[in-house]
Write an enzyme that holds these catalytic residues in place. Structure first.
Site, mmCIF file in Angstrom:
data_model
loop_
_atom_site.group_PDB
_atom_site.id
_atom_site.type_symbol
_atom_site.label_atom_id
_atom_site.label_comp_id
_atom_site.label_asym_id
_atom_site.label_seq_id
_atom_site.Cartn_x
_atom_site.Cartn_y
_atom_site.Cartn_z
ATOM 1 N N ASP A 123 51.279 28.965 45.526
ATOM 2 C CA ASP A 123 51.957 30.160 45.999
ATOM 3 C C ASP A 123 51.370 31.393 45.285
ATOM 4 O OD1 ASP A 123 54.647 30.882 47.652
ATOM 5 O OD2 ASP A 123 54.657 32.047 45.798
ATOM 6 N N ASP A 249 54.025 22.091 54.671
ATOM 7 C CA ASP A 249 54.244 23.477 54.249
ATOM 8 C C ASP A 249 53.893 24.404 55.398
ATOM 9 O OD1 ASP A 249 54.685 25.840 52.911
ATOM 10 O OD2 ASP A 249 52.719 25.843 51.957
ATOM 11 N N HIS A 278 56.725 23.151 50.597
ATOM 12 C CA HIS A 278 55.991 24.244 49.960
ATOM 13 C C HIS A 278 55.930 24.058 48.452
ATOM 14 C CE1 HIS A 278 54.307 28.209 49.475
ATOM 15 N NE2 HIS A 278 55.280 28.565 48.665
#
Length: 298
Positions: A123, A249, A278
């Site tokens: 991320d 994801d 995710h």
């Protein structure tokens, strides 16, 4: 810049979190002092494995991976980005910019003088971490990227658009709910509480609110030029670069192929697709630790 600091008692007795806090004071360009928290476990003389979290989590996301790697003899460092975890939290959303985050983490990395680093980034840990690799390629030994990318004015997805809309419009940003929703397995109540611990109330969530709006997915976003410059370095990065994305994801699906195609060090590497959402660190911690153990020892 007004800065908030989460009370220490919020972090007492967290599930599966025995790690002692470490702090380093850095300074913003405007002179504001900011205290950055990081986990530093294992032998200090060993080459570090650096674990970088994203939005809206903190180093707690890596608790099982930290324990597994330390048990294998590694030094493991997991910082909390400014605005998250035990790190200081500027109070205004306008205090947070992409370039400020890169500058804050660059100051931390160079102050600790970390070298021979094996990086795992996910991320925003990748949006910032890959910028660190581009800025200091000589400090990195290898990179493992999971569910992340380095956008340059495009690359949005339906999943990201939905997340952006939710994050900007929800009256209360439910941190534990977000971590649960992005994980494949069911988190315990204690784990959800640990993710909510850094944020006593909404005033502490300026960084968490602002992060989604900073992702440069349009040409008009700031940091497009800086990310393009970073890509020029990454397209010459020939040290081992492995993708370890998850199979579920909706935000970053397919972006691993681009990383593999554009970064020379990715050629011939044992890329893998892991099980999870995710937040794949919650779903495949043992597999991630195994990948990092092997590449760090190579």
């Amino acid at each position: 810049m007004d800065v908030l600091r989460t009370p220490d008692e919020r972090f007492e007795g967290l599930a599966d979190w025995p790690f002692a806090p470490n702090y380093l004071e850095i300074r913003d360009a405007d002179g504001t002092a900011l205290r950055l928290h990081y986990v530093d476990e294992g032998p200090r003389e060993a080459a570090p494995i650096l674990l970088m979290h994203g939005e809206p989590s903190w180093a707690y996301l890596y608790r099982k991976i930290i324990a597994a790697l330390v048990a294998k003899g590694h030094r493991v460092i997991a910082p909390d980005l400014i605005g998250f975890g035990r790190s200081d939290k500027p109070a205004a959303r306008t205090d947070y910019t992409y370039e400020r985050h890169v500058a804050w983490m660059s100051a931390w990395l160079t102050a600790l003088d970390l070298k021979d680093i094996t990086l795992f980034c996910q991320d925003w840990g990748g949006l910032i971490g890959l910028r660190l690799v581009a800025a200091f390629p000589e400090r990195f030994k290898a990179v493992v990227a999971g569910n992340t990318f380095l956008p340059v004015g495009g690359g949005s997805s339906d999943g990201f658009t939905a997340w952006l809309n939710f994050s900007q419009n929800a009256p209360v940003l439910p941190i534990g709910f977000i971590l649960q929703g992005g994980s494949g397995r069911e988190l315990t109540e204690a784990e959800v509480a640990a993710y909510e611990a850094p944020f006593p109330d909404e005033s502490y969530k300026a960084g968490a609110r602002q992060f989604p709006a900073l992702v440069p997915v349009t040409p008009e976003h700031p940091s497009v030029a800086e990310n393009k410059a970073a890509w020029e370095v990454l397209e010459r990065f020939d040290k081992p670069f492995i993708t370890a994305f998850s199979d579920n994801d909706p935000v970053t699906r397919g972006m691993d192929a681009t990383l593999q195609a554009r970064i020379p060090g990715a050629k011939g590497q044992p890329h893998v697709t892991l099980s999870g959402g995710h937040f794949l660190q919650e779903d495949s911690p043992a597999e991630i630790a195994e990948i990092l153990d092997k590449i760090a020892k190579a």
